[in-house]
Scaffold this active site. Sequence first.
Site, short mmCIF file in Angstrom:
data_model
loop_
_atom_site.label_atom_id
_atom_site.label_comp_id
_atom_site.label_asym_id
_atom_site.label_seq_id
_atom_site.Cartn_x
_atom_site.Cartn_y
_atom_site.Cartn_z
N CYS A 2 45.43 -12.38 -13.61
CA CYS A 2 44.87 -13.74 -13.52
C CYS A 2 43.81 -13.86 -12.43
CB CYS A 2 45.99 -14.74 -13.23
SG CYS A 2 47.37 -14.66 -14.38
N ARG A 27 39.75 -8.01 -14.14
CA ARG A 27 41.17 -8.07 -13.84
C ARG A 27 42.02 -8.13 -15.10
NH1 ARG A 27 41.91 -10.04 -8.45
NH2 ARG A 27 43.86 -11.07 -8.96
N TRP A 75 46.50 -14.11 -17.63
CA TRP A 75 47.16 -13.01 -18.32
C TRP A 75 48.60 -13.44 -18.56
CZ3 TRP A 75 47.42 -9.35 -21.51
CH2 TRP A 75 48.45 -8.42 -21.50
N ASN A 100 48.21 -18.18 -10.03
CA ASN A 100 48.43 -16.75 -10.22
C ASN A 100 49.81 -16.39 -9.71
OD1 ASN A 100 45.80 -16.55 -11.08
ND2 ASN A 100 45.08 -15.39 -9.30
N GLY A 101 50.45 -15.40 -10.32
CA GLY A 101 51.75 -14.94 -9.83
C GLY A 101 52.88 -15.41 -10.72
N GLU A 482 47.28 17.74 -10.76
CA GLU A 482 46.19 16.76 -10.78
C GLU A 482 44.98 17.26 -10.00
OE1 GLU A 482 43.97 13.24 -11.40
OE2 GLU A 482 45.56 14.28 -12.50
N LYS A 486 41.24 17.79 -11.54
CA LYS A 486 40.03 17.15 -11.01
C LYS A 486 38.94 18.19 -10.76
CE LYS A 486 40.63 13.35 -11.63
NZ LYS A 486 41.72 13.57 -12.42
N GLU A 489 37.54 19.47 -14.08
CA GLU A 489 36.84 18.43 -14.83
C GLU A 489 35.40 18.26 -14.38
OE1 GLU A 489 39.77 14.87 -16.33
OE2 GLU A 489 39.47 15.03 -14.17
N HIS A 505 56.20 35.32 -9.98
CA HIS A 505 56.39 35.48 -11.42
C HIS A 505 55.06 35.52 -12.17
CE1 HIS A 505 60.76 34.93 -11.10
NE2 HIS A 505 60.45 34.03 -10.16
N LYS A 604 35.71 8.93 -21.21
CA LYS A 604 36.62 8.14 -20.39
C LYS A 604 37.88 7.76 -21.15
CE LYS A 604 37.75 6.07 -16.62
NZ LYS A 604 38.15 6.91 -15.47
#
Length: 609
Positions: A2, A27, A75, A100-101, A482, A486, A489, A505, A604
Amino acid sequence: MCGIVGAVAQRDVAPILLEGLKRLEYRGYDSAGMAVIDPHQHLQRHRALGKVRELQSLLKAEPLIGTTGIAHTRWATHGKPSEQNAHPHIVGDKLAIVHNGIIENHEMLRKDLLANCKLLSETDSEVIAHLVYQQMEAGLDFLSAVQAIAGKLEGAFAIGFICCDQPGRVLALRSGCPLVVGLGIGENFIASDHLALLPVAQQFIYLEEGDIADVRRDQVIIYNKQGEVVERPIHNSDLSHDIAEKGRYRHFMLKEIFEQPQAISSTLSGRITHQHVLLDTFGLKTNELFKQIKRVQMVACGTSYHAGLVGRHWFETIAGIPCQVEIASEYRYRPQIVEPNTLFVTLSQSGETADTVSALRLAKTLGYAGTLAVCNVPESSLVRESELALMTSAGPEIGVASTKAFTTQLAALFLVTLALGRFHKVDAQAEANFIKQLEQLPKQIEQVLGLDASIKTLAKKFADKDHALFLGRGIEFPIALEGALKLKEISYIHAEAYPAGELKHGPLALVDAEMPVVVLVPADELLEKLKSNIQEVRARGGELIVFADKAAGLESDAGMQVITMPVTTNVLAPILYTIPLQLLAYHAAVLKGTDVDQPRNLAKSVTVE
């Protein structure tokens, strides 16, 4: 999520409010609305389901004229997306509010109100408007009425109020959700994000917990929760809110790496109090569903899959809930055995990842207890088709290589862990302690970003390399995955990640002086074993780059460069240890001369299998 905008000026405020809403579209929202006090001191309102452009069309056909107003993008949490549930809410043709909230005790408050008045929406927000209106009908003035109801509300919220009897005045109440006052020239404003106000204000006051701001054209008076007049510092901004501009950064990726403190704050905002996670954050009937859950099945792709692997550690070690994590494209093409009371969780930045959306659709036919999406795009297929959703609120991410979307996914998964853990191993004190740790994250991330210059120098070690190895143990292994992703990529350096205990191993065969080996070393229960793994690499002439907790006791030496990380709790270390790996990949890619923001062959949002 929101968005709130409010304005008091000498000119018509509708164009200002509309522009503010457009700047808050990142948002996520499902409806928009605006209320303005006209020159005859009447409230006028437009509300529209869908995008801000729908509201703009209404304003073009029937302008709202006036110098005081509030606007909102919603939202949906309580009540479906609809014009009836959209904000602003108006009571008695006199009072309008935007919110909001989540008001946690709205059901109890609603029951009390229904004895004397009729509520027109399904929202928790409308309850606020009726409470204030009742106080005013009982004889309290506008400000006193808002002060009187503030202590009755439980949860996290930011609220803007206007009253047609008080033109030239906007009241703002903040508790748990961000709210800022923008200071203009002969006009003042409120917003849930200062970026919404940058065209009209460069000075801002950030309201603190429990503050009520009385915003007028020529002054702003702020009261704390005790009702005392207080001074809050004024902050200057020279930022320009344009997501298509890199600003002072060379690439979007670097900009988004440095946005992570604010992104994490946005993820947490409105979802927690100082003691616990707000269950209504996830959607209606969350409490009823989470009580049933005995295990979790997660599916995701790419970076989101790595977030899921971290989440599995949290679910099992903190909440005491068994968890499986699977790559979405693999999940769909094997027989499934669904245990009773299993929550199906999907992770996706875009919410349109084809394999993940298809896995969700399959899961809905298999008898799972419920479905939950963790996502950054509220309007996405994944969110629309899931029973519950938790928005990461990272804001738009332009760079193809995910950065802030990943760390906000981790923060969101930690909230899910605490929410589910409340019905298992996490007692109230433990939850409060974890919340305190979460609240420290943005500042800790800022400390890690302070290492940028050192990591930029370190990246030179990768300038002429074609391969790299990343090692981690336990909850840090997914972060090693990750980090390797990165690097490959955006720099096109072939990178692999392994659990450090797996060195003997196979991976040790790759180690030589030409193989940079990146190791993540928090000071946890696996520290001594990890030190042994480091020695295995050193004995074979590997070039070590180590990101280590100060308490680990490691120092730079021949063949090993140690970057000391800020002290943090082991449970949230994965989020902090992600940041230097993002910076390392970025600076290596710049040295390699690749297209950092749009690496070859990648998109993306992967919307095909």
